[in-house]
Design a protein around this motif. Structure first.
Motif, PDB file in Angstrom:
ATOM      1  N   THR A  45       9.287   8.401  -3.189  1.00 32.72           N
ATOM      2  CA  THR A  45       8.609   9.305  -4.119  1.00 32.72           C
ATOM      3  C   THR A  45       9.072  10.744  -3.919  1.00 32.72           C
ATOM      4  O   THR A  45       9.526  11.140  -2.836  1.00 32.72           O
ATOM      5  CB  THR A  45       7.080   9.253  -3.944  1.00 32.72           C
TER       6      THR A  45
ATOM      7  N   ASN B  82       3.536   1.601  -1.782  1.00 33.74           N
ATOM      8  CA  ASN B  82       3.871   1.804  -3.193  1.00 33.74           C
ATOM      9  C   ASN B  82       5.117   2.676  -3.365  1.00 33.74           C
ATOM     10  O   ASN B  82       5.070   3.694  -4.041  1.00 33.74           O
ATOM     11  CB  ASN B  82       2.670   2.391  -3.940  1.00 33.74           C
TER      12      ASN B  82
ATOM     13  N   LEU C  51       0.816  -1.214   0.000  1.00 34.13           N
ATOM     14  CA  LEU C  51       0.000   0.000   0.000  1.00 34.13           C
ATOM     15  C   LEU C  51       0.849   1.263   0.000  1.00 34.13           C
ATOM     16  O   LEU C  51       0.392   2.328  -0.398  1.00 34.13           O
ATOM     17  CB  LEU C  51      -0.957   0.006   1.204  1.00 34.13           C
TER      18      LEU C  51
ATOM     19  N   ASN D 209      -0.102   7.017  -0.169  1.00 34.72           N
ATOM     20  CA  ASN D 209      -0.838   7.004  -1.441  1.00 34.72           C
ATOM     21  C   ASN D 209      -1.778   8.190  -1.573  1.00 34.72           C
ATOM     22  O   ASN D 209      -1.825   8.822  -2.623  1.00 34.72           O
ATOM     23  CB  ASN D 209      -1.625   5.705  -1.611  1.00 34.72           C
TER      24      ASN D 209
ATOM     25  N   TYR E  58      -1.519   3.546   3.396  1.00 29.67           N
ATOM     26  CA  TYR E  58      -2.326   4.001   2.265  1.00 29.67           C
ATOM     27  C   TYR E  58      -2.714   5.467   2.443  1.00 29.67           C
ATOM     28  O   TYR E  58      -2.588   6.273   1.511  1.00 29.67           O
ATOM     29  CB  TYR E  58      -3.562   3.120   2.118  1.00 29.67           C
TER      30      TYR E  58
ATOM     31  N   GLY F 280       6.397   4.675  -1.398  1.00 27.78           N
ATOM     32  CA  GLY F 280       6.135   6.015  -0.873  1.00 27.78           C
ATOM     33  C   GLY F 280       7.339   6.768  -0.364  1.00 27.78           C
ATOM     34  O   GLY F 280       7.521   7.947  -0.693  1.00 27.78           O
TER      35      GLY F 280
ATOM     36  N   HIS G 155      -1.782  10.857   0.492  1.00 20.22           N
ATOM     37  CA  HIS G 155      -1.121  12.059   1.027  1.00 20.22           C
ATOM     38  C   HIS G 155      -2.000  12.768   2.058  1.00 20.22           C
ATOM     39  O   HIS G 155      -1.935  13.991   2.196  1.00 20.22           O
ATOM     40  CB  HIS G 155      -0.700  13.019  -0.080  1.00 20.22           C
TER      41      HIS G 155
END
Length: 153
Positions: free
Chosen positions: A31, A26, A24, A96, A92, A28, A98
């Motif tokens: 990023t 991903n 979940l 994901n 999440y 993060g 934010h």
């Protein structure tokens, strides 16, 4: 049921939660969104998170194995389920979507749930209750990191 069966069960479930949370997330932490946030000066290096969560889930699995072997009732199942869900969905919400404030609320509630485990079952597990302290302490650190991001971004 022997303690080893409980321990294996909780190791699988708890490390499953970490795996789901990782999915979940991903990537993060890698990023641009996360890298460009104003982060707390006390934010540990990324490798610390893996070591911390591995240690926490081993200790928590041992804690839960002894607790489930001793007191397996509806309250315990509900608390554990809430803990599982909050632990997973924070990833999440934060990485994901934010939604840093929702992530912070999630961590605060999770800390209360872990605190409830500690307080409600300390008379049952006695010294073994110390096994849940790494989780509780890490959540306080996580709250401070998440709160810093909420306040400084």
């Amino acid at each position: 049921m022997k303690i080893l069966k409980y321990l294996i069960f909780f190791l699988v479930i708890n490390f499953g939660a970490l795996t789901i949370g990782g999915w979940l997330m991903n990537n993060g932490p890698l990023t641009a969104w996360y890298q460009n946030l104003n982060q707390a000066p006390w934010t540990p290096p990324s490798w610390v998170f893996g070591v911390a969560w591995t240690t926490i889930m081993i200790c928590f699995s041992i804690y839960m194995a002894y607790l489930a072997k001793t007191v397996l009732d509806k309250k315990l199942v509900v608390l554990f389920t809430i803990q599982f869900i909050l632990n997973v969905v924070w990833n999440y919400f934060f990485f994901n979507l934010h939604l840093t404030i929702l992530g912070l609320v999630c961590l605060i509630i999770l800390t209360f749930v872990i605190g409830k485990f500690l307080l409600d079952y300390k008379s049952v597990l006695k010294i073994k209750s110390l096994l849940i302290l790494p989780y509780f302490i890490w959540l306080i650190v996580a709250i401070s990191l998440n709160a810093y991001i909420v306040l400084k971004n």
